[in-house]
Design a protein around this motif. Structure first.
Motif, PDB file in Angstrom:
ATOM      1  N   ILE A   6       0.326  -7.824   8.003  1.00 37.69           N
ATOM      2  CA  ILE A   6      -0.114  -6.747   7.119  1.00 37.69           C
ATOM      3  C   ILE A   6      -1.168  -7.284   6.149  1.00 37.69           C
ATOM      4  O   ILE A   6      -0.894  -8.240   5.415  1.00 37.69           O
ATOM      5  N   PRO A   7      -2.363  -6.724   6.112  1.00 32.02           N
ATOM      6  CA  PRO A   7      -3.355  -7.185   5.136  1.00 32.02           C
ATOM      7  C   PRO A   7      -2.988  -6.701   3.740  1.00 32.02           C
ATOM      8  O   PRO A   7      -2.800  -5.502   3.515  1.00 32.02           O
ATOM      9  N   VAL A   8      -2.855  -7.623   2.813  1.00 34.47           N
ATOM     10  CA  VAL A   8      -2.454  -7.279   1.447  1.00 34.47           C
ATOM     11  C   VAL A   8      -3.405  -7.945   0.457  1.00 34.47           C
ATOM     12  O   VAL A   8      -3.531  -9.173   0.428  1.00 34.47           O
ATOM     13  N   GLY A   9      -4.073  -7.129  -0.352  1.00 31.47           N
ATOM     14  CA  GLY A   9      -4.970  -7.636  -1.376  1.00 31.47           C
ATOM     15  C   GLY A   9      -4.307  -7.631  -2.742  1.00 31.47           C
ATOM     16  O   GLY A   9      -3.236  -7.048  -2.934  1.00 31.47           O
ATOM     17  N   VAL A  10      -4.948  -8.280  -3.695  1.00 30.38           N
ATOM     18  CA  VAL A  10      -4.427  -8.372  -5.055  1.00 30.38           C
ATOM     19  C   VAL A  10      -5.554  -8.117  -6.051  1.00 30.38           C
ATOM     20  O   VAL A  10      -6.629  -8.715  -5.940  1.00 30.38           O
ATOM     21  N   GLY A  53      -4.523  -1.332   4.830  1.00 31.37           N
ATOM     22  CA  GLY A  53      -3.646  -2.321   4.228  1.00 31.37           C
ATOM     23  C   GLY A  53      -3.119  -1.892   2.874  1.00 31.37           C
ATOM     24  O   GLY A  53      -3.251  -0.750   2.452  1.00 31.37           O
ATOM     25  N   VAL A  54      -2.522  -2.851   2.191  1.00 30.15           N
ATOM     26  CA  VAL A  54      -1.879  -2.618   0.899  1.00 30.15           C
ATOM     27  C   VAL A  54      -2.610  -3.425  -0.169  1.00 30.15           C
ATOM     28  O   VAL A  54      -3.084  -4.526   0.104  1.00 30.15           O
ATOM     29  N   VAL A  55      -2.700  -2.868  -1.365  1.00 29.93           N
ATOM     30  CA  VAL A  55      -3.269  -3.595  -2.496  1.00 29.93           C
ATOM     31  C   VAL A  55      -2.274  -3.589  -3.645  1.00 29.93           C
ATOM     32  O   VAL A  55      -1.806  -2.526  -4.067  1.00 29.93           O
ATOM     33  N   LEU A  56      -1.931  -4.782  -4.123  1.00 29.02           N
ATOM     34  CA  LEU A  56      -1.118  -4.918  -5.331  1.00 29.02           C
ATOM     35  C   LEU A  56      -2.066  -4.823  -6.520  1.00 29.02           C
ATOM     36  O   LEU A  56      -2.992  -5.629  -6.653  1.00 29.02           O
ATOM     37  N   ARG A  79      -3.360   1.548   0.603  1.00 27.88           N
ATOM     38  CA  ARG A  79      -2.120   1.989  -0.030  1.00 27.88           C
ATOM     39  C   ARG A  79      -1.920   1.118  -1.269  1.00 27.88           C
ATOM     40  O   ARG A  79      -1.932  -0.105  -1.158  1.00 27.88           O
ATOM     41  N   VAL A  80      -1.745   1.737  -2.401  1.00 25.65           N
ATOM     42  CA  VAL A  80      -1.659   1.005  -3.660  1.00 25.65           C
ATOM     43  C   VAL A  80      -0.206   0.828  -4.102  1.00 25.65           C
ATOM     44  O   VAL A  80       0.555   1.788  -4.165  1.00 25.65           O
ATOM     45  N   LEU A  81       0.133  -0.418  -4.394  1.00 24.81           N
ATOM     46  CA  LEU A  81       1.431  -0.756  -4.962  1.00 24.81           C
ATOM     47  C   LEU A  81       1.157  -1.324  -6.350  1.00 24.81           C
ATOM     48  O   LEU A  81       0.623  -2.422  -6.479  1.00 24.81           O
ATOM     49  N   VAL A  82       1.476  -0.553  -7.383  1.00 19.60           N
ATOM     50  CA  VAL A  82       1.217  -1.002  -8.758  1.00 19.60           C
ATOM     51  C   VAL A  82       2.200  -2.095  -9.132  1.00 19.60           C
ATOM     52  O   VAL A  82       3.393  -2.017  -8.854  1.00 19.60           O
ATOM     53  N   LEU A  83       1.684  -3.132  -9.774  1.00 23.21           N
ATOM     54  CA  LEU A  83       2.506  -4.237 -10.280  1.00 23.21           C
ATOM     55  C   LEU A  83       2.085  -4.436 -11.727  1.00 23.21           C
ATOM     56  O   LEU A  83       1.059  -5.044 -12.009  1.00 23.21           O
ATOM     57  N   ALA A 110      10.441 -12.106  -6.638  1.00 23.66           N
ATOM     58  CA  ALA A 110       9.505 -12.234  -5.520  1.00 23.66           C
ATOM     59  C   ALA A 110       9.972 -11.458  -4.293  1.00 23.66           C
ATOM     60  O   ALA A 110       9.174 -10.808  -3.609  1.00 23.66           O
ATOM     61  N   ASP A 111      11.268 -11.510  -4.015  1.00 22.43           N
ATOM     62  CA  ASP A 111      11.803 -10.806  -2.843  1.00 22.43           C
ATOM     63  C   ASP A 111      11.572  -9.306  -2.938  1.00 22.43           C
ATOM     64  O   ASP A 111      11.342  -8.638  -1.917  1.00 22.43           O
ATOM     65  N   GLU A 112      11.640  -8.763  -4.153  1.00 16.15           N
ATOM     66  CA  GLU A 112      11.435  -7.326  -4.309  1.00 16.15           C
ATOM     67  C   GLU A 112       9.978  -6.959  -4.058  1.00 16.15           C
ATOM     68  O   GLU A 112       9.683  -5.912  -3.471  1.00 16.15           O
ATOM     69  N   ILE A 113       9.052  -7.818  -4.487  1.00 17.52           N
ATOM     70  CA  ILE A 113       7.637  -7.566  -4.220  1.00 17.52           C
ATOM     71  C   ILE A 113       7.392  -7.487  -2.714  1.00 17.52           C
ATOM     72  O   ILE A 113       6.750  -6.554  -2.219  1.00 17.52           O
ATOM     73  N   LEU A 114       7.919  -8.440  -1.983  1.00 13.87           N
ATOM     74  CA  LEU A 114       7.717  -8.457  -0.531  1.00 13.87           C
ATOM     75  C   LEU A 114       8.386  -7.257   0.135  1.00 13.87           C
ATOM     76  O   LEU A 114       7.807  -6.633   1.034  1.00 13.87           O
ATOM     77  N   HIS A 115       9.592  -6.929  -0.303  1.00 17.14           N
ATOM     78  CA  HIS A 115      10.300  -5.769   0.242  1.00 17.14           C
ATOM     79  C   HIS A 115       9.473  -4.502   0.040  1.00 17.14           C
ATOM     80  O   HIS A 115       9.325  -3.683   0.964  1.00 17.14           O
ATOM     81  N   ALA A 116       8.906  -4.344  -1.163  1.00 20.97           N
ATOM     82  CA  ALA A 116       8.097  -3.167  -1.454  1.00 20.97           C
ATOM     83  C   ALA A 116       6.829  -3.139  -0.608  1.00 20.97           C
ATOM     84  O   ALA A 116       6.427  -2.077  -0.107  1.00 20.97           O
ATOM     85  N   VAL A 117       6.204  -4.294  -0.427  1.00 20.21           N
ATOM     86  CA  VAL A 117       4.989  -4.368   0.393  1.00 20.21           C
ATOM     87  C   VAL A 117       5.271  -3.912   1.820  1.00 20.21           C
ATOM     88  O   VAL A 117       4.522  -3.108   2.393  1.00 20.21           O
TER      89      VAL A 117
END
Length: 215
Positions: A6-10, A53-56, A79-83, A110-117
């Protein structure tokens, strides 16, 4: 070009936290670390063809920030995941109304971040349990059925819910500020909601949110 996960940006302006999150993603199974940037503008300039992909995304950024930052990144096809370190009700609801697929507190593990992604990448939504009460509270006192709004009224309401100012709404819809305020008066009269936080909550309750408004 296909990625191995999964491509995930930050997008995060704090260097230490940005590096920590990027390292977590780089080491995670099934994830391909994408573009890492300190602002939305920097991300837009550097981004690769991530195939969505997803962007934190942090909300407090230099330049474009808050709900406007969410809208911009969603508009790029991610897809945006706000952190965020900030989790007041208005900020959570504004981000979700702007099109975010999830919202995490920076206090999470950290595990919750990955689960959400993983969930967001599959098209689901995710919100930290500690933040879910904000959304539940917004729905708890729903008092009336949906009111019939015109297409333009729904467009204006969706942009209000996304945190846009009258000037921004006017520019987005190519209408005058006076016309925007006229629509807002009609929306307030129809819905009985006077203040912007109340209009935001109403928009989310009734499904009138950015990206879901008919043209």
């Amino acid at each position: 070009m296909a990625t191995s996960g999964i491509p995930v940006g930050v997008i995060e302006d704090h260097p230490l936290y940005r590096d920590a999150v990027a390292g977590l993603l780089a080491d995670a199974s099934g994830i391909e670390l994408g573009t890492v940037a300190g602002s939305v503008a920097q991300f837009a300039a550097r981004r690769r063809d991530d195939g969505g992909g997803v962007v934190l995304l942090d909300l407090r950024l230099p330049g474009l920030m808050g709900s406007s930052a969410v809208m911009e990144v969603v508009g790029m096809g991610y897809r945006v995941l706000v952190l965020s370190a900030h989790s007041d009700q208005a900020e959570v609801l504004g981000a979700m109304a702007a099109g975010a697929s999830g919202y995490l507190s920076k206090d999470c593990e950290a595990d919750e971040i990955l689960h959400a992604v993983y969930l967001v990448a599959e098209g689901n939504t995710y919100m930290s349990p500690m933040l879910a009460s904000h959304v539940l509270d917004a729905f708890a006192d729903r008092a009336s059925p949906a009111i019939e709004l015109s297409t333009r009224e729904r467009q204006v309401l969706s942009l209000v819910a996304a945190g846009e100012r009258d000037q921004d709404i006017a520019e987005t819809l190519a209408i005058s500020i006076r016309t925007v305020r006229s629509y807002l008066d009609r929306i307030r009269d129809k819905t009985g909601q006077r203040r912007r936080p109340e209009l935001t909550r109403y928009a989310i309750e009734m499904g009138v949110t950015y990206g879901r408004v008919p043209a």
